[in-house]
Design an enzyme around this catalytic site. Sequence first.
Site, PDB file in Angstrom:
ATOM      1  N   CYS A 152      59.546 -13.355  14.663  1.00  0.00           N
ATOM      2  CA  CYS A 152      60.931 -12.698  14.715  1.00  0.00           C
ATOM      3  C   CYS A 152      61.711 -13.585  13.961  1.00  0.00           C
ATOM      4  O   CYS A 152      62.356 -13.055  12.972  1.00  0.00           O
ATOM      5  CB  CYS A 152      61.328 -12.708  16.199  1.00  0.00           C
ATOM      6  SG  CYS A 152      60.441 -11.454  17.370  1.00  0.00           S
TER       7      CYS A 152
HETATM    8  N1  LIG Z   1      55.222 -11.322  19.594  1.00  0.00           N
HETATM    9  C1  LIG Z   1      56.429 -11.593  19.722  1.00  0.00           C
HETATM   10  O1  LIG Z   1      56.464 -12.696  20.576  1.00  0.00           O
HETATM   11  C2  LIG Z   1      57.655 -10.541  19.684  1.00  0.00           C
HETATM   12  C3  LIG Z   1      58.811 -10.810  20.530  1.00  0.00           C
HETATM   13  C4  LIG Z   1      59.763  -9.710  20.650  1.00  0.00           C
HETATM   14  C5  LIG Z   1      59.835  -8.767  19.375  1.00  0.00           C
HETATM   15  N2  LIG Z   1      58.734  -8.848  18.847  1.00  0.00           N
HETATM   16  C6  LIG Z   1      58.396  -7.499  17.884  1.00  0.00           C
HETATM   17  O2  LIG Z   1      57.762  -6.440  18.311  1.00  0.00           O
HETATM   18  C7  LIG Z   1      56.838  -5.801  17.244  1.00  0.00           C
HETATM   19  C8  LIG Z   1      55.437  -5.897  17.550  1.00  0.00           C
HETATM   20  O3  LIG Z   1      55.081  -7.263  17.542  1.00  0.00           O
HETATM   21  P1  LIG Z   1      53.550  -7.692  18.106  1.00  0.00           P
HETATM   22  O4  LIG Z   1      53.925  -9.141  18.140  1.00  0.00           O
HETATM   23  O5  LIG Z   1      53.306  -7.056  19.439  1.00  0.00           O
HETATM   24  O6  LIG Z   1      52.574  -7.434  16.903  1.00  0.00           O
HETATM   25  P2  LIG Z   1      51.090  -7.397  17.024  1.00  0.00           P
HETATM   26  O7  LIG Z   1      50.569  -7.423  15.678  1.00  0.00           O
HETATM   27  O8  LIG Z   1      50.658  -8.549  17.840  1.00  0.00           O
HETATM   28  O9  LIG Z   1      50.757  -5.890  17.706  1.00  0.00           O
HETATM   29  C9  LIG Z   1      50.932  -4.663  16.762  1.00  0.00           C
HETATM   30  C10 LIG Z   1      49.852  -3.530  17.319  1.00  0.00           C
HETATM   31  O10 LIG Z   1      50.412  -2.576  16.731  1.00  0.00           O
HETATM   32  C11 LIG Z   1      49.021  -1.914  16.148  1.00  0.00           C
HETATM   33  N3  LIG Z   1      49.552  -0.747  15.288  1.00  0.00           N
HETATM   34  C12 LIG Z   1      50.015  -1.191  13.995  1.00  0.00           C
HETATM   35  N4  LIG Z   1      50.521   0.359  13.564  1.00  0.00           N
HETATM   36  C13 LIG Z   1      49.890   1.161  14.469  1.00  0.00           C
HETATM   37  C14 LIG Z   1      50.170   2.540  14.660  1.00  0.00           C
HETATM   38  N5  LIG Z   1      50.661   3.298  13.531  1.00  0.00           N
HETATM   39  N6  LIG Z   1      49.773   3.137  15.701  1.00  0.00           N
HETATM   40  C15 LIG Z   1      49.053   2.334  16.755  1.00  0.00           C
HETATM   41  N7  LIG Z   1      49.032   1.185  16.842  1.00  0.00           N
HETATM   42  C16 LIG Z   1      49.456   0.417  15.645  1.00  0.00           C
HETATM   43  C17 LIG Z   1      48.266  -3.038  15.646  1.00  0.00           C
HETATM   44  O11 LIG Z   1      47.035  -2.861  15.441  1.00  0.00           O
HETATM   45  C18 LIG Z   1      48.448  -4.228  16.581  1.00  0.00           C
HETATM   46  O12 LIG Z   1      47.710  -4.152  17.589  1.00  0.00           O
HETATM   47  C19 LIG Z   1      57.326  -6.338  16.068  1.00  0.00           C
HETATM   48  O13 LIG Z   1      58.277  -5.661  15.285  1.00  0.00           O
HETATM   49  C20 LIG Z   1      57.772  -7.834  16.473  1.00  0.00           C
HETATM   50  O14 LIG Z   1      58.793  -8.180  15.624  1.00  0.00           O
HETATM   51  C21 LIG Z   1      57.559  -9.389  18.877  1.00  0.00           C
END
Ligand SMILES: NC(=O)c1ccc[n+]([C@@H]2O[C@H](COP(=O)([O-])OP(=O)(O)OC[C@H]3O[C@@H](n4cnc5c(N)ncnc54)[C@H](O)[C@@H]3O)[C@@H](O)[C@H]2O)c1
Length: 451
Positions: free
Chosen positions: A290
Amino acid sequence: MTNKETILNKIAQNQEVVGIIGLGYVGLPLAVNFAEAGIKVIGFEKSQEKADMINHGDNYIGDIRDAVLREVVVDTLKLEATTDETRMKECDALIIAVPTPLDKFRKPDMSYVESACIDIGRNMKPGTFVSLESTTYPTTTEDFMLPIIEEQSKHNPLANSQQPTAKGFVEGTDFWLAYSPERVDPGNKQFHTRNTPKVLGAMSDDGVEIGEALYLKAIDNIHKVSSPRVSEMVKILENTYRLVNISLINELALLSGKMDINIWEVIDAAKTKPFGFQAFYPGPGIGGHCIPLDPFYLEHIAKKYDFDLSMIHAAGHINMRMPHYMYIKIATALNSQKKAVNGSNMLFLGVAYKPNINDERESPALEIMDITAHKGGVVSYHDPYISKVKTNEGRKFNSADLSSESLAKADCVVLTTNHKDFDIDFIKKNSKLIVDLRNMVIEGSDNVFKL
Ligand SMILES: NC(=O)c1ccc[n+]([C@@H]2O[C@H](COP(=O)([O-])OP(=O)(O)OC[C@H]3O[C@@H](n4cnc5c(N)ncnc54)[C@H](O)[C@@H]3O)[C@@H](O)[C@H]2O)c1
């Protein structure tokens, strides 16, 4: 019954089916929360491996207890995962938690959100609530997502069976679109998905009403705002606030180092002020999915408004330089022992971007390892949470043992992540030279160099 009455009735009777798109750090905990509340959840994943793991009850996210995942998958059958997007038509709500990284030109890579919107438009049924949780720039929901979903819904057999003119679905009557940013803080034992208040902005009052009723099943407090663009800006504000303050303290840490002032002592004293000051701590740089990325998202949209984000640029600049300053710290420490980086054994302790988690995305440790290796250092690392890594420049490492032998063999031990598992007395006792970038060694000595 109208679409709105149908979905609100289902929510009131716990009959709604929630689809979570993307089962990563954000999506899986949310899916588990809904399932624990007795709601049927279908998780949509592009990774067959992850979908299979979930369906076997195998957990891969640190913040979820293994037993809880098994319970909702195997015992209560409330959560299942699939790679089949056509099953979106079984859902009353679709919540998107897919990645929003930067591309190689540091521009927002919206391809995952786009792909999720295409799947939604083509497969959802009439009367679906759709919410984006991924971090993004303000205006994404209305200007980027809405046109894709509406256009794709013209190819949706469920839309066309109702509307033979192939107009597709219309937001506000056939579906509702919202933005509700995820605020999860991986590894945080006090605040997790359920007890972290959630901000919700939808394109219509009905969307807010439906979204609030739905999210209250999984989250204790919902804070409603007037539009998706307000909630999008809330998320960027929160992360940019951290970025700017971390940059400020990093800059002061560098100056304090030159002036022989202990910045950690300064912060401890400053935070005795009961108002008007919040403590931020210096470190080797910022990491994670982030804070390092959000300024680029904001910049992307600011450019469209011909607006220069000068303070955020300055903050980003300081943080980007931190790994280089850390390298200079390491070289200076070795120099004090009449050694060069070139040819020295360097053991880095911790590659995760923050303590007690297994996430090394954007971690400054990886960049410092690259710089050190580039200058001829013989680099190794140990991280109890991460067994192997690939650095930004493509160097691959497996986590080495952390033993009295490996510590003694290192010309320099660099403390890059403050994992609770690290036994500082043991590390101190067995190391020739320590560079502590996280204020882990409280009592310093001649062979300890601190940020
Ligand atoms: N990790 C954190 O601490 C955090 C905190 C707040 C916000 N975010 C935000 O949340 C969002 C997700 O982050 P994350 O850390 O969970 O990512 P991540 O990579 O852990 O998980 C995302 C998942 O989505 C899947 N994916 C991708 N495209 C897809 C689609 N079209 N259909 C279905 N599945 C799909 C991927 O295979 C993956 O498993 C990002 O925008 C991130 O910036 C993350």
